[in-house]
Design an enzyme around this catalytic site. Structure first.
Site, PDB file in Angstrom:
ATOM      1  N   TYR A  26      69.787  64.936 -10.689  1.00  0.00           N
ATOM      2  CA  TYR A  26      68.385  64.865 -11.110  1.00  0.00           C
ATOM      3  C   TYR A  26      67.409  65.579 -10.177  1.00  0.00           C
ATOM      4  O   TYR A  26      66.218  65.643 -10.465  1.00  0.00           O
ATOM      5  CB  TYR A  26      67.961  63.391 -11.247  1.00  0.00           C
ATOM      6  CG  TYR A  26      68.747  62.647 -12.297  1.00  0.00           C
ATOM      7  CD1 TYR A  26      68.653  63.006 -13.634  1.00  0.00           C
ATOM      8  CD2 TYR A  26      69.587  61.587 -11.962  1.00  0.00           C
ATOM      9  CE1 TYR A  26      69.363  62.325 -14.616  1.00  0.00           C
ATOM     10  CE2 TYR A  26      70.309  60.904 -12.928  1.00  0.00           C
ATOM     11  CZ  TYR A  26      70.188  61.273 -14.252  1.00  0.00           C
ATOM     12  OH  TYR A  26      70.891  60.609 -15.221  1.00  0.00           O
ATOM     13  N   ASN A  78      60.552  62.447 -22.227  1.00  0.00           N
ATOM     14  CA  ASN A  78      61.873  62.203 -21.654  1.00  0.00           C
ATOM     15  C   ASN A  78      62.153  60.718 -21.868  1.00  0.00           C
ATOM     16  O   ASN A  78      61.727  59.868 -21.075  1.00  0.00           O
ATOM     17  CB  ASN A  78      61.924  62.557 -20.161  1.00  0.00           C
ATOM     18  CG  ASN A  78      63.337  62.409 -19.604  1.00  0.00           C
ATOM     19  OD1 ASN A  78      64.223  61.867 -20.278  1.00  0.00           O
ATOM     20  ND2 ASN A  78      63.549  62.872 -18.378  1.00  0.00           N
ATOM     21  N   ASP A  91      61.850  57.086 -35.273  1.00  0.00           N
ATOM     22  CA  ASP A  91      60.922  56.756 -36.366  1.00  0.00           C
ATOM     23  C   ASP A  91      59.473  57.009 -35.950  1.00  0.00           C
ATOM     24  O   ASP A  91      58.670  57.501 -36.752  1.00  0.00           O
ATOM     25  CB  ASP A  91      61.087  55.284 -36.781  1.00  0.00           C
ATOM     26  CG  ASP A  91      62.370  55.039 -37.569  1.00  0.00           C
ATOM     27  OD1 ASP A  91      62.968  56.011 -38.071  1.00  0.00           O
ATOM     28  OD2 ASP A  91      62.772  53.861 -37.675  1.00  0.00           O
ATOM     29  N   HIS A 104      64.620  66.863 -20.606  1.00  0.00           N
ATOM     30  CA  HIS A 104      65.590  66.200 -19.733  1.00  0.00           C
ATOM     31  C   HIS A 104      65.732  66.987 -18.441  1.00  0.00           C
ATOM     32  O   HIS A 104      65.751  68.231 -18.465  1.00  0.00           O
ATOM     33  CB  HIS A 104      66.968  66.101 -20.395  1.00  0.00           C
ATOM     34  CG  HIS A 104      66.949  65.284 -21.637  1.00  0.00           C
ATOM     35  ND1 HIS A 104      66.824  63.919 -21.615  1.00  0.00           N
ATOM     36  CD2 HIS A 104      66.975  65.642 -22.936  1.00  0.00           C
ATOM     37  CE1 HIS A 104      66.800  63.464 -22.849  1.00  0.00           C
ATOM     38  NE2 HIS A 104      66.883  64.487 -23.686  1.00  0.00           N
ATOM     39  N   ARG A 115      76.222  60.916 -24.130  1.00  0.00           N
ATOM     40  CA  ARG A 115      74.879  61.529 -23.984  1.00  0.00           C
ATOM     41  C   ARG A 115      74.685  62.714 -24.938  1.00  0.00           C
ATOM     42  O   ARG A 115      73.631  63.335 -24.952  1.00  0.00           O
ATOM     43  CB  ARG A 115      74.665  62.011 -22.549  1.00  0.00           C
ATOM     44  CG  ARG A 115      74.674  60.886 -21.522  1.00  0.00           C
ATOM     45  CD  ARG A 115      74.333  61.411 -20.134  1.00  0.00           C
ATOM     46  NE  ARG A 115      74.793  60.492 -19.112  1.00  0.00           N
ATOM     47  CZ  ARG A 115      74.107  59.426 -18.676  1.00  0.00           C
ATOM     48  NH1 ARG A 115      72.912  59.158 -19.149  1.00  0.00           N
ATOM     49  NH2 ARG A 115      74.614  58.623 -17.751  1.00  0.00           N
TER      50      ARG A 115
HETATM   51  O1  CA2 Z   1      68.386  64.173 -17.587  1.00  0.00           O
HETATM   52  C1  CA2 Z   1      67.520  63.395 -17.999  1.00  0.00           C
HETATM   53  O2  CA2 Z   1      66.300  63.597 -17.836  1.00  0.00           O
HETATM   54  C2  CA2 Z   1      67.933  62.093 -18.684  1.00  0.00           C
HETATM   55  O3  CA2 Z   1      66.979  61.807 -19.697  1.00  0.00           O
HETATM   56  C3  CA2 Z   1      67.924  61.034 -17.603  1.00  0.00           C
HETATM   57  C4  CA2 Z   1      68.429  59.672 -18.078  1.00  0.00           C
HETATM   58  C5  CA2 Z   1      69.772  59.809 -18.798  1.00  0.00           C
HETATM   59  O4  CA2 Z   1      70.144  58.549 -19.349  1.00  0.00           O
HETATM   60  C6  CA2 Z   1      69.731  60.848 -19.902  1.00  0.00           C
HETATM   61  O5  CA2 Z   1      71.021  60.969 -20.455  1.00  0.00           O
HETATM   62  C7  CA2 Z   1      69.304  62.210 -19.355  1.00  0.00           C
HETATM   63  C8  CA2 Z   1      68.581  58.720 -16.886  1.00  0.00           C
HETATM   64  C9  CA2 Z   1      67.331  58.440 -16.157  1.00  0.00           C
HETATM   65  C10 CA2 Z   1      67.653  57.723 -14.855  1.00  0.00           C
HETATM   66  O6  CA2 Z   1      66.778  58.212 -13.904  1.00  0.00           O
HETATM   67  C11 CA2 Z   1      67.055  58.122 -12.575  1.00  0.00           C
HETATM   68  C12 CA2 Z   1      67.280  59.258 -11.878  1.00  0.00           C
HETATM   69  C13 CA2 Z   1      67.504  59.208 -10.528  1.00  0.00           C
HETATM   70  C14 CA2 Z   1      67.503  58.009  -9.882  1.00  0.00           C
HETATM   71  C15 CA2 Z   1      67.316  56.872 -10.590  1.00  0.00           C
HETATM   72  C16 CA2 Z   1      67.070  56.922 -11.946  1.00  0.00           C
END
Ligand code: CA2
Length: 146
Positions: A26, A78, A91, A104, A115
């Site tokens: 991320y 997101n 919806d 994302h 995913r």
């Molecule tokens: O890649 C993305 O932006 C996602 O939307 C992030 C979601 C994941 O479930 C999607 O599949 C893709 C997860 C968000 C969690 O965020 C964190 C990131 C780093 C540390 C803690 C939480």
């Protein structure tokens, strides 16, 4: 003079923790960092952003409806984990006339099979994924040109 366009930027569950773990997936920016960059970019283009995060699905539904009610130009969404589960969010996207751009940080299609399904994609105008924090900036540029 026309009103300044407002872009809603809505973030789903756990994104408040961004920058604290899994930087290899991320990146290291926090959600506040992303909000700051987007704010600068929107201002330079004569627009403003309304940046929010919630861990609750219903808040995202309420905010999508609010985007329509206040005449937002576009929504960057997101939906995080709800991307892959939420018919209610799909919806809401379909219930409003405001264009929604899916964002994302990672590329969900290069990750686990669960995913690969995105309910958000079924209603979104376009998807920006896999570019870290830059995915939001690319989506903002697209939204401003829409
Ligand atoms: O890649 C993305 O932006 C996602 O939307 C992030 C979601 C994941 O479930 C999607 O599949 C893709 C997860 C968000 C969690 O965020 C964190 C990131 C780093 C540390 C803690 C939480």
């Amino acid at each position: 003079m026309a009103d300044k366009p407002i872009i809603f930027v809505l973030n789903g569950p756990n994104l408040n923790l961004l920058g604290t773990r899994e930087p290899e997936i991320y990146g290291t920016d926090t959600l506040d960092d992303i909000a700051g960059h987007l704010d600068d970019r929107a201002r330079a283009a004569g627009a403003s952003i309304d940046f929010r995060q919630s861990n609750h699905e219903g808040h995202l539904v309420d905010w999508l409806q609010e985007a329509q009610a206040v005449g937002a130009r576009a929504v960057l969404l997101n939906a995080a984990g709800y991307t892959h589960t939420s018919v209610a969010i799909l919806d809401a996207i379909k219930a409003i006339n405001v264009p929604v751009f899916e964002v994302h940080l990672s590329d969900p299609h290069k990750r686990e099979a669960f995913r690969h399904l995105s309910y958000v994609s079924m209603g979104a105008k376009a998807v920006f994924a896999g570019h870290g924090a830059k995915s939001y900036e690319l989506a903002l540029d697209a939204a401003l040109q829409f």
